[in-house]
Design an enzyme around this catalytic site. Structure first.
Site, PDB file in Angstrom:
ATOM      1  N   ASN A 246     -22.751  67.693  33.414  1.00 33.41           N
ATOM      2  CA  ASN A 246     -23.305  66.344  33.301  1.00 33.41           C
ATOM      3  C   ASN A 246     -22.502  65.442  34.240  1.00 33.41           C
ATOM      4  O   ASN A 246     -21.383  65.062  33.922  1.00 33.41           O
ATOM      5  CB  ASN A 246     -23.191  65.879  31.833  1.00 33.41           C
ATOM      6  CG  ASN A 246     -23.632  64.441  31.650  1.00 33.41           C
ATOM      7  OD1 ASN A 246     -24.227  63.841  32.545  1.00 33.41           O
ATOM      8  ND2 ASN A 246     -23.347  63.886  30.483  1.00 33.41           N
TER       9      ASN A 246
ATOM     10  N   LYS B  87     -23.019  62.424  35.100  1.00 29.82           N
ATOM     11  CA  LYS B  87     -23.031  60.996  34.721  1.00 29.82           C
ATOM     12  C   LYS B  87     -23.280  60.129  35.974  1.00 29.82           C
ATOM     13  O   LYS B  87     -24.067  60.540  36.823  1.00 29.82           O
ATOM     14  CB  LYS B  87     -21.724  60.637  34.006  1.00 29.82           C
ATOM     15  CG  LYS B  87     -21.444  61.619  32.861  1.00 29.82           C
ATOM     16  CD  LYS B  87     -20.340  61.203  31.956  1.00 29.82           C
ATOM     17  CE  LYS B  87     -20.159  62.254  30.874  1.00 29.82           C
ATOM     18  NZ  LYS B  87     -19.196  61.885  29.871  1.00 29.82           N
TER      19      LYS B  87
ATOM     20  N   HIS C  25     -27.481  61.453  24.511  1.00 31.36           N
ATOM     21  CA  HIS C  25     -26.050  61.455  24.847  1.00 31.36           C
ATOM     22  C   HIS C  25     -25.396  60.216  24.230  1.00 31.36           C
ATOM     23  O   HIS C  25     -25.988  59.131  24.213  1.00 31.36           O
ATOM     24  CB  HIS C  25     -25.854  61.467  26.366  1.00 31.36           C
ATOM     25  CG  HIS C  25     -24.434  61.746  26.746  1.00 31.36           C
ATOM     26  ND1 HIS C  25     -23.466  60.775  26.694  1.00 31.36           N
ATOM     27  CD2 HIS C  25     -23.821  62.891  27.117  1.00 31.36           C
ATOM     28  CE1 HIS C  25     -22.302  61.322  27.035  1.00 31.36           C
ATOM     29  NE2 HIS C  25     -22.498  62.604  27.308  1.00 31.36           N
TER      30      HIS C  25
HETATM   31  P1  PGA Z   1     -16.353  65.225  29.410  1.00 31.74           P
HETATM   32  O1  PGA Z   1     -17.855  64.733  29.121  1.00 31.74           O
HETATM   33  O2  PGA Z   1     -16.415  66.720  29.657  1.00 31.74           O
HETATM   34  O3  PGA Z   1     -15.921  64.455  30.614  1.00 31.74           O
HETATM   35  O4  PGA Z   1     -15.562  64.926  28.195  1.00 31.74           O
HETATM   36  C1  PGA Z   1     -18.774  65.535  28.399  1.00 31.74           C
HETATM   37  C2  PGA Z   1     -20.095  64.820  28.252  1.00 31.74           C
HETATM   38  O5  PGA Z   1     -20.100  63.603  28.016  1.00 31.74           O
HETATM   39  O6  PGA Z   1     -21.165  65.442  28.367  1.00 31.74           O
END
Ligand code: PGA
Length: 262
Positions: free
Chosen positions: A13, A15, A106
């Site tokens: 992901n 983001k 999410h």
């Molecule tokens: P992270 O995020 O691995 O940076 O903790 C996971 C997510 O939000 O899908």
């Protein structure tokens, strides 16, 4: 089917990252790593969820990889079809661009962008009716965990969607358990805690649908190369939704490789 026979999923992901040139580089490096040492598709499904603006470019760039890598949308509209909805992208528009997967629920969307249970339900309904596969995210906050209601919160988030998912559509759902306190914080749920929650989720799913035993349940929240082997060893963790570590080709490759050996 026992949980251990479910093919694992590892999904990155991204983001609101990275810039186009870096995204291009990341995918080239990842493809090269797969060339050097293949991760067979039947051992692990792999997907990446770029920003909306990069989605179709990345999809095109992945076409010559030596295995299937799915391109996943990070979100979609609660409105379906086409029409006068400035700024929105519907399930049908994603489908029209051959995007077959979408993340829904999410915690960043729930907490920062007002995706309440009704919105999440509408998005899920639209996605499934347009034949998209959904990675549905659930997870409790630190406060809820400390109050001892983590399990209740997570199971409620699963029950929330039960009314909009038709029996046969459960086949198109993957669950991602992401405790909010572990996302982007460097704090991972201990494998034992994650495993325990996954067992509860599995029990809940089995009560809701006859397909419950077959649904992949991914863990997310500070998954990195260093903890992937340990998480992959948990019998009910069927993969990972990876944020930060998916922006590094080597780390993402190592995580996928750890789950492929499950
Ligand atoms: P992270 O995020 O691995 O940076 O903790 C996971 C997510 O939000 O899908």
């Amino acid at each position: 089917m026992s949980s251990s026979t479910i093919t694992p999923w590892v999904v990155g992901n991204w983001k609101m990252n990275p810039m186009q040139a870096d995204a291009f580089q990341l995918i080239e490096e990842f493809k090269q790593l797969l060339q050097q040492q293949e991760i067979p598709s039947e051992r692990c499904h792999i997907g990446v969820a770029p920003t909306l603006i990069a989605l179709t470019n990345i999809q095109a760039q992945l076409k010559d990889a030596n295995r299937t890598i799915f391109t996943v949308a990070q979100d979609l509209s609660k409105v379906s079809g086409t029409g006068a909805y400035t700024g929105e992208v519907s399930a049908e528009l994603l489908r029209d661009s051959q995007i077959a997967f979408v993340l829904i629920g999410h915690s960043e969307r729930r907490e920062l962008f007002g995706d309440d249970a009704e919105t999440v339900k509408a998005k899920l309904h639209n996605a499934l009716n347009a034949d998209l596969k959904v990675i549905y995210c659930v997870g409790e906050s630190l406060e809820q965990r400390e109050q001892g209601v983590a399990e209740q919160v997570v199971l409620q988030q699963i029950c929330d969607i039960a009314s909009v998912v038709k029996t046969e559509q459960w086949q198109n759902i993957v669950i991602a358990y992401e405790p909010i306190w572990a996302i982007g914080t460097g704090k991972t749920a201990s494998p034992a805690d994650a495993q325990a929650m996954h067992v509860k989720i599995r029990e809940g799913l089995k009560q809701i649908t006859t397909w419950g035993a077959n649904i992949a349940i991914l863990y997310g929240g500070s998954v990195k190369a260093e903890n992937a082997v340990e998480l992959a060893a948990c019998p009910d963790i069927n993969g990972a939704l990876v944020g930060g570590a998916s922006l590094n080709a080597q780390s993402f490759y190592q995580i996928a490789s750890a789950f492929a050996q499950k």
